[in-house]
Enzyme design. Structure first.
Site, short mmCIF file in Angstrom:
data_model
loop_
_atom_site.label_atom_id
_atom_site.label_comp_id
_atom_site.label_asym_id
_atom_site.label_seq_id
_atom_site.Cartn_x
_atom_site.Cartn_y
_atom_site.Cartn_z
N THR A 127 0.86 -1.35 0.00
CA THR A 127 0.02 -0.15 0.01
C THR A 127 0.80 1.32 0.22
O THR A 127 2.11 1.28 0.67
CB THR A 127 -0.97 0.18 1.18
OG1 THR A 127 -1.69 1.27 1.45
CG2 THR A 127 -0.13 -0.31 2.50
N ASP A 128 0.23 2.33 -0.48
CA ASP A 128 0.96 3.66 -0.34
C ASP A 128 1.07 4.08 0.80
O ASP A 128 1.89 5.12 1.04
CB ASP A 128 0.46 4.73 -1.37
CG ASP A 128 -1.32 4.91 -1.00
OD1 ASP A 128 -1.72 4.47 -0.06
OD2 ASP A 128 -1.72 5.79 -1.86
N GLU A 129 0.25 3.64 1.73
CA GLU A 129 0.23 4.25 3.19
C GLU A 129 1.74 3.99 3.98
O GLU A 129 2.13 4.47 4.81
CB GLU A 129 -0.80 3.44 4.12
CG GLU A 129 -2.24 4.25 3.58
CD GLU A 129 -3.13 3.69 4.39
OE1 GLU A 129 -3.25 3.63 5.69
OE2 GLU A 129 -4.47 3.06 3.82
N TYR A 151 -1.51 -0.15 11.06
CA TYR A 151 -1.72 -1.02 9.73
C TYR A 151 -0.88 -0.67 8.81
O TYR A 151 0.17 -1.50 8.28
CB TYR A 151 -3.05 -0.55 9.27
CG TYR A 151 -2.92 -0.90 7.67
CD1 TYR A 151 -3.13 -1.93 7.29
CD2 TYR A 151 -3.33 0.28 6.94
CE1 TYR A 151 -2.99 -2.49 5.81
CE2 TYR A 151 -3.28 -0.16 5.42
CZ TYR A 151 -3.12 -1.51 4.90
OH TYR A 151 -3.17 -1.51 3.81
N LYS A 155 2.21 -3.32 7.43
CA LYS A 155 2.63 -3.28 5.99
C LYS A 155 4.06 -2.97 5.39
O LYS A 155 4.80 -3.69 4.70
CB LYS A 155 1.62 -2.56 5.10
CG LYS A 155 0.12 -3.19 5.31
CD LYS A 155 -0.08 -4.62 4.79
CE LYS A 155 0.31 -4.74 2.99
NZ LYS A 155 0.08 -6.04 2.61
#
Length: 324
Positions: A127-129, A151, A155
């Site tokens: 994810t870009d997060e 979260y 990741k």
């Protein structure tokens, strides 16, 4: 080709499975496709109904943290596409332990199983997060990781473990980092399906803070097409950003959904902002575009209208999920 898809009964994973089995993903024509899914609250067997009769599909209920299950399903596998993850930020804020277990330990278990089974390719979907928040410009793949939620941190950790298995053991690992996904079959805790289902039922929708947080929106079909490109044409050990090319503030997104569903701003209820709420995400997709020919094809207007229509036409799918 034998393909193992973890989390293949979830939102993005099931889309990938349906598309792969219907010949929609160029370069991917599996002789056998195995879905390994724990079937937690977000894993729905109904997501696979359109391809349930395909003789190439086999669905296994199992935990990616279980080495015995992983060993059994990795045997003879050519390609792993790893979607399985705990992914809802609010849930990670309430309790991070399950996110660390699934996203970090589960990924390590899969990588070890792939290494021991001699799997050819392993695509790790991230994810870009993991990049944190960016005020202006867009993140290239080399940007330092600075996750702000439990979260995102889980990741980012799994990304680094995946990279280490390539560097240390030579395992062909390819990492993708996507922007915010939307489309059919998305569990109604995420913003678009939550807002759509509330609005069509005459309920209010909760808007965090000032509503000016910015996200880049990516239709799930475009995401899966990008993953397929990375799986079939990407380079081992590389990271590829996958974006949709449409940045909207949460207020702008809400305005569009209000317009499509025929509601007005009286349906919006301001709520306290999320803890450590990232202000803006934006991924640079130059690498995947120039190397692999990726380009998002679903425009935001078309994508949102089709998504709203799907939820209107599939109440039997989402109403039980909202009742919980």
């Amino acid at each position: 080709m034998r393909v193992l898809v973890t989390g293949g009964a979830g939102f993005i994973g099931s889309n990938f499975v349906r598309r792969a089995l219907t010949g929609w993903l160029p370069g991917l024509d599996p002789d056998e496709l195995v879905v390994l899914d724990k079937f937690t609250y977000a894993g729905n067997p109904a997501n696979l109904d359109p391809v349930a009769a395909d003789p190439r599909l086999r669905v296994v209920r199992g935990d990616i943290c279980d080495p015995a299950v992983v060993k059994q399903e990795m045997a003879g596998t050519d390609l792993v596409v790893h979607f399985a993850a705990e992914s809802h930020v609010d849930r990670s804020i309430a309790g991070a332990a399950e996110f660390v277990m699934t996203n970090v330990v589960g990924t390590q278990t899969l990588l070890q199983g792939a290494l021991e089974a001699g799997v050819d390719r392993f695509v790790h979907v991230s994810t870009d997060e993991v990049y944190g928040s960016i005020d202006e410009g867009s993140w290239p793949e080399e940007h330092p990781l600075a996750p702000n939620s439990p979260y995102a941190a889980s990741k980012a950790s799994s990304d680094l473990i995946a990279r280490a298995f390539h560097t240390t053991h030579g395992l062909d690992v390819r990492i993708t980092r996507c922007s915010n996904n939307y489309g059919p079959h998305q569990f109604p805790e995420k913003v678009i399906p939550l807002f759509v289902t509330n609005l069509v039922d005459g309920e209010q929708v909760p808007l965090y803070g000032d509503g000016l947080n910015v996200r880049d929106w990516l239709h799930v079909d475009d995401h899966c097409a990008g993953i397929a490109l990375v799986a079939t044409r990407g380079r081992a050990g590389e990271v590829y950003n996958i974006g949709g090319g449409t940045e909207l503030t949460n207020r702008e997104l809400t305005t569009r959904l209000l317009g499509i569903t025929g509601r007005d701003w009286s349906a919006v209820r301001p709520v306290a902002d999320r803890l450590a709420h990232d202000r803006r995400y934006s991924v640079d997709i130059t690498k995947i575009s120039t190397e692999l020919g990726y380009a998002p094809r679903v425009g935001i207007e078309e994508g949102l209208r089709d998504t709203v229509r799907w939820y209107l036409d599939n109440r039997a799918w989402w109403e039980p999920l909202k009742r919980g």
